[in-house]
Design a protein around this motif. Structure first.
Motif, PDB file in Angstrom:
ATOM      1  N   PRO A 117       0.297  -1.430  -0.449  1.00 23.56           N
ATOM      2  CA  PRO A 117       0.214  -0.054  -0.033  1.00 23.56           C
ATOM      3  C   PRO A 117       0.939   1.431  -0.183  1.00 23.56           C
ATOM      4  N   GLU A 118       0.122   2.335  -0.527  1.00 26.27           N
ATOM      5  CA  GLU A 118       0.758   3.008  -0.599  1.00 26.27           C
ATOM      6  C   GLU A 118       1.275   4.246   0.825  1.00 26.27           C
ATOM      7  N   LYS A 119       0.779   3.924   1.585  1.00 24.62           N
ATOM      8  CA  LYS A 119       0.623   5.142   3.207  1.00 24.62           C
ATOM      9  C   LYS A 119       1.711   3.588   3.961  1.00 24.62           C
ATOM     10  N   GLN A 120       1.938   3.163   3.464  1.00 24.38           N
ATOM     11  CA  GLN A 120       3.644   2.004   3.866  1.00 24.38           C
ATOM     12  C   GLN A 120       4.601   2.498   2.772  1.00 24.38           C
ATOM     13  N   ARG A 121       4.591   3.301   1.973  1.00 27.18           N
ATOM     14  CA  ARG A 121       5.646   3.468   1.283  1.00 27.18           C
ATOM     15  C   ARG A 121       6.820   3.854   2.516  1.00 27.18           C
ATOM     16  N   GLY A 122       7.942   3.573   1.723  1.00 23.66           N
ATOM     17  CA  GLY A 122       9.362   4.097   2.764  1.00 23.66           C
ATOM     18  C   GLY A 122       9.011   3.408   4.307  1.00 23.66           C
ATOM     19  N   ARG A 123       8.295   2.030   3.781  1.00 20.53           N
ATOM     20  CA  ARG A 123       8.499   1.148   4.745  1.00 20.53           C
ATOM     21  C   ARG A 123       9.106  -0.808   4.898  1.00 20.53           C
ATOM     22  N   GLU A 124       9.126  -0.498   3.319  1.00 18.58           N
ATOM     23  CA  GLU A 124       9.661  -1.581   3.218  1.00 18.58           C
ATOM     24  C   GLU A 124      10.789  -2.756   3.384  1.00 18.58           C
ATOM     25  N   VAL A 125      11.575  -1.974   4.322  1.00 20.20           N
ATOM     26  CA  VAL A 125      12.252  -2.816   4.796  1.00 20.20           C
ATOM     27  C   VAL A 125      12.352  -2.341   7.276  1.00 20.20           C
ATOM     28  N   THR A 126      12.052  -2.662   7.456  1.00 16.90           N
ATOM     29  CA  THR A 126      11.296  -2.915   9.041  1.00 16.90           C
ATOM     30  C   THR A 126      12.761  -3.033  10.276  1.00 16.90           C
ATOM     31  N   VAL A 127      13.451  -2.220  11.072  1.00 14.11           N
ATOM     32  CA  VAL A 127      13.837  -3.336  12.488  1.00 14.11           C
ATOM     33  C   VAL A 127      13.767  -2.830  13.541  1.00 14.11           C
ATOM     34  N   TYR A 128      13.062  -4.349  14.242  1.00 11.96           N
ATOM     35  CA  TYR A 128      12.790  -3.829  15.114  1.00 11.96           C
ATOM     36  C   TYR A 128      13.015  -3.484  16.599  1.00 11.96           C
ATOM     37  N   ILE A 129      12.899  -2.323  17.140  1.00  9.42           N
ATOM     38  CA  ILE A 129      13.928  -1.594  18.315  1.00  9.42           C
ATOM     39  C   ILE A 129      12.907  -2.283  19.399  1.00  9.42           C
ATOM     40  N   PHE A 130      14.215  -3.308  20.509  1.00  5.54           N
ATOM     41  CA  PHE A 130      13.105  -3.664  22.194  1.00  5.54           C
ATOM     42  C   PHE A 130      13.440  -2.580  22.811  1.00  5.54           C
ATOM     43  N   GLN A 131      12.098  -2.188  23.734  1.00  2.00           N
ATOM     44  CA  GLN A 131      12.329  -0.994  25.009  1.00  2.00           C
ATOM     45  C   GLN A 131      11.584  -1.609  25.366  1.00  2.00           C
ATOM     46  N   HIS A 132      12.110  -2.225  26.635  1.00  3.15           N
ATOM     47  CA  HIS A 132      11.686  -2.796  28.029  1.00  3.15           C
ATOM     48  C   HIS A 132      10.432  -1.744  28.382  1.00  3.15           C
ATOM     49  N   HIS A 133       9.693  -2.731  29.250  1.00  2.00           N
ATOM     50  CA  HIS A 133       8.470  -2.159  29.396  1.00  2.00           C
ATOM     51  C   HIS A 133       8.179  -3.246  30.891  1.00  2.00           C
ATOM     52  N   SER A 134       6.993  -2.475  31.963  1.00  2.00           N
ATOM     53  CA  SER A 134       6.765  -3.259  33.185  1.00  2.00           C
ATOM     54  C   SER A 134       5.649  -5.260  32.996  1.00  2.00           C
ATOM     55  N   ALA A 135       5.491  -4.333  31.717  1.00  2.12           N
ATOM     56  CA  ALA A 135       4.655  -5.626  31.816  1.00  2.12           C
ATOM     57  C   ALA A 135       5.022  -6.890  31.067  1.00  2.12           C
ATOM     58  N   TYR A 136       6.653  -6.836  30.843  1.00  2.00           N
ATOM     59  CA  TYR A 136       7.446  -8.227  30.933  1.00  2.00           C
ATOM     60  C   TYR A 136       7.762  -8.661  32.004  1.00  2.00           C
ATOM     61  N   ALA A 137       7.197  -7.793  33.281  1.00  2.66           N
ATOM     62  CA  ALA A 137       8.231  -8.326  34.823  1.00  2.66           C
ATOM     63  C   ALA A 137       8.269  -9.259  34.912  1.00  2.66           C
ATOM     64  N   GLY A 138       9.182 -10.514  35.268  1.00  2.00           N
ATOM     65  CA  GLY A 138       8.871 -12.027  35.135  1.00  2.00           C
ATOM     66  C   GLY A 138       9.728 -12.424  34.412  1.00  2.00           C
ATOM     67  N   GLY A 139       9.995 -11.301  33.490  1.00  2.00           N
ATOM     68  CA  GLY A 139      10.569 -12.064  31.834  1.00  2.00           C
ATOM     69  C   GLY A 139      10.042 -12.503  30.804  1.00  2.00           C
ATOM     70  N   GLY A 140       8.535 -12.333  30.915  1.00  2.00           N
ATOM     71  CA  GLY A 140       7.665 -12.261  29.485  1.00  2.00           C
ATOM     72  C   GLY A 140       6.750 -13.633  29.741  1.00  2.00           C
ATOM     73  N   PRO A 141       6.116 -13.864  28.249  1.00  3.98           N
ATOM     74  CA  PRO A 141       4.907 -14.739  28.408  1.00  3.98           C
ATOM     75  C   PRO A 141       5.191 -16.298  28.598  1.00  3.98           C
ATOM     76  N   MET A 142       6.762 -16.848  28.290  1.00  2.28           N
ATOM     77  CA  MET A 142       7.071 -17.696  27.881  1.00  2.28           C
ATOM     78  C   MET A 142       7.708 -18.431  29.534  1.00  2.28           C
ATOM     79  N   MET A 143       7.648 -17.317  30.130  1.00  2.00           N
ATOM     80  CA  MET A 143       8.085 -18.272  31.472  1.00  2.00           C
ATOM     81  C   MET A 143       7.437 -18.736  32.061  1.00  2.00           C
ATOM     82  N   GLY A 144       8.223 -19.546  32.780  1.00  2.41           N
ATOM     83  CA  GLY A 144       7.056 -21.123  33.343  1.00  2.41           C
ATOM     84  C   GLY A 144       6.754 -21.980  32.019  1.00  2.41           C
ATOM     85  N   LEU A 145       6.705 -22.132  31.222  1.00  2.00           N
ATOM     86  CA  LEU A 145       6.592 -23.011  29.780  1.00  2.00           C
ATOM     87  C   LEU A 145       7.513 -23.122  29.163  1.00  2.00           C
TER      88      LEU A 145
END
Length: 273
Positions: A117-145
Motif C-alpha cells: 500500500p502507498e500508505k506504507q511507502r518508505g517502510r519496505e524494510v523494518t528493524v525492530y527496536i526492543f524497549q523494556h516495559h513493566s508488562a514484561y516483568a518476570g521475563g515475559g509470556p514464556m516463563m514457566g513454559l
C-alpha cells in the motif's frame, strides 16, 4: 530444512541471501552467529513478509499481541524502491547479524510487491527496536513454559540497546545501501527521518474516536503514543523534521501539487523527503 550450525564469525558467506530464500521461501533456515555471545537466527516467510528473527524476537511479537499492541513498538524503517528490496535485504540482514542484533527484522516479500500500500511507502524494510516495559516483568509470556530454555525467551531491560548503537547501525546501513546502488522512495509519511533511507516510528496502537484500538494513522506522527524514544534525536534532526512537515502541509494546500515530488513513473523524490 537448511541449517547452518557452525559458529560463523565472518561476514561471508551470507546464510540468508534474498535470492536463495525466494527460490524456496518455505524451507526452514537457521544459523548460529558468534559475536560477544552466540545468537541463533531463523527465517520466517509469513504474512507477505520475509522475517529474520531470534527466538526472543518471536516471544516479543507474542507479547505485543497479548497486550493488543499497546506497548512501546519502536521500529527503524528503511525506504527502498520495491525493485531494490532484494539488495536492501542482503545489506541490512547481513549488518543485523554482524552487529549481533536480537529480536528481528523484516522486508516486504516479493509476492507482495504489487499490493504494497502507498500508505506504507518508505517502510519496505523494518528493524525492530526492543524497549523494556513493566508488562514484561518476570521475563515475559514464556516463563514457566520452557524449563531449561528461559534464557532464549527472556524479555528484560538488559536486551535494550542504547542510542549510540542504533545511531551507528543507521549510519552503517545508510552507507552500505548507497554503495549497493539502492534507491530510496523518500521518508515514510508519519516517520521521523534519520537519513536518506532510515526513519523511526513508534507503532503502538491507539484508541480511535469509537474507543477501538487501531494502528496509528500516518497523520498522527512518529510517536503518537508518547512513549520514550530509544534514540537521542539531535536539534538539527528535529529542525529538519519540522521543515519536512511544513513542506508537506504546503504541498497539500496547493491542491496536492508539488513539481519536485515523486511520481510512480519517474521514481524521483520530493527534495524534502
Amino acid at each position: 530444512m537448511t541449517t547452518c550450525m557452525e559458529v560463523a564469525v565472518r561476514s561471508e558467506p551470507h546464510p540468508f541471501r534474498w535470492s536463495e530464500i525466494e527460490q524456496e521461501p518455505k524451507v526452514m533456515r537457521s544459523c548460529i552467529r558468534r559475536c560477544f555471545r552466540s545468537t541463533e537466527y531463523e527465517i520466517l516467510h509469513t504474512g507477505g513478509f520475509v522475517r529474520l528473527c531470534t527466538q526472543r524476537g518471536r516471544v516479543y511479537w507474542l507479547a505485543q499481541n497479548e497486550r493488543d499492541h499497546r506497548l512501546p513498538d519502536w521500529k527503524l524503517h528503511f525506504s527502498v524502491e520495491l525493485r531494490h528490496v532484494p539488495k536492501a535485504w542482503d545489506v541490512i540482514s547481513e549488518l543485523f547479524m554482524l552487529k549481533a542484533c536480537d529480536f528481528g527484522m523484516k522486508a516486504v516479500a516479493g509476492e507482495a510487491f504489487e499490493t504494497w500500500p502507498e500508505k506504507q511507502r518508505g517502510r519496505e524494510v523494518t528493524v525492530y527496536i526492543f524497549q523494556h516495559h513493566s508488562a514484561y516483568a518476570g521475563g515475559g509470556p514464556m516463563m514457566g513454559l520452557c524449563p531449561g530454555q528461559e534464557h532464549d525467551f527472556w524479555l528484560g531491560p538488559e536486551f535494550e540497546r542504547e542510542s549510540p548503537f542504533w545511531a551507528d547501525f543507521v549510519q552503517e546501513a545508510e552507507t552500505k545501501l548507497a554503495a549497493a546502488g539502492v534507491r530510496s522512495r523518500g521518508v515514510a509519511d508519519g516517520d521521523f527521518p534519520l537519513g536518506e533511507y532510515a526513519s523511526i516510528r513508534n507503532e503502538a496502537f491507539l484508541l480511535d474516536a469509537s474507543r477501538k484500538l487501531v494502528y496509528p494513522p500516518n497523520c498522527d506522527g512518529w510517536n503518537a503514543a508518547g512513549h520514550c524514544c530509544p534514540l537521542q534525536l539531535s536539534l538539527s534532526q528535529r529542525r529538519r523534521h519540522r521543515f519536512i512537515l511544513a513542506h508537506r502541509v504546503a504541498c497539500r494546500l496547493l491542491d496536492h501539487y508539488c513539481p519536485h515530488r515523486a511520481t510512480a513513473a519517474t521514481g524521483q523524490r520530493c527534495f524534502a523527503d
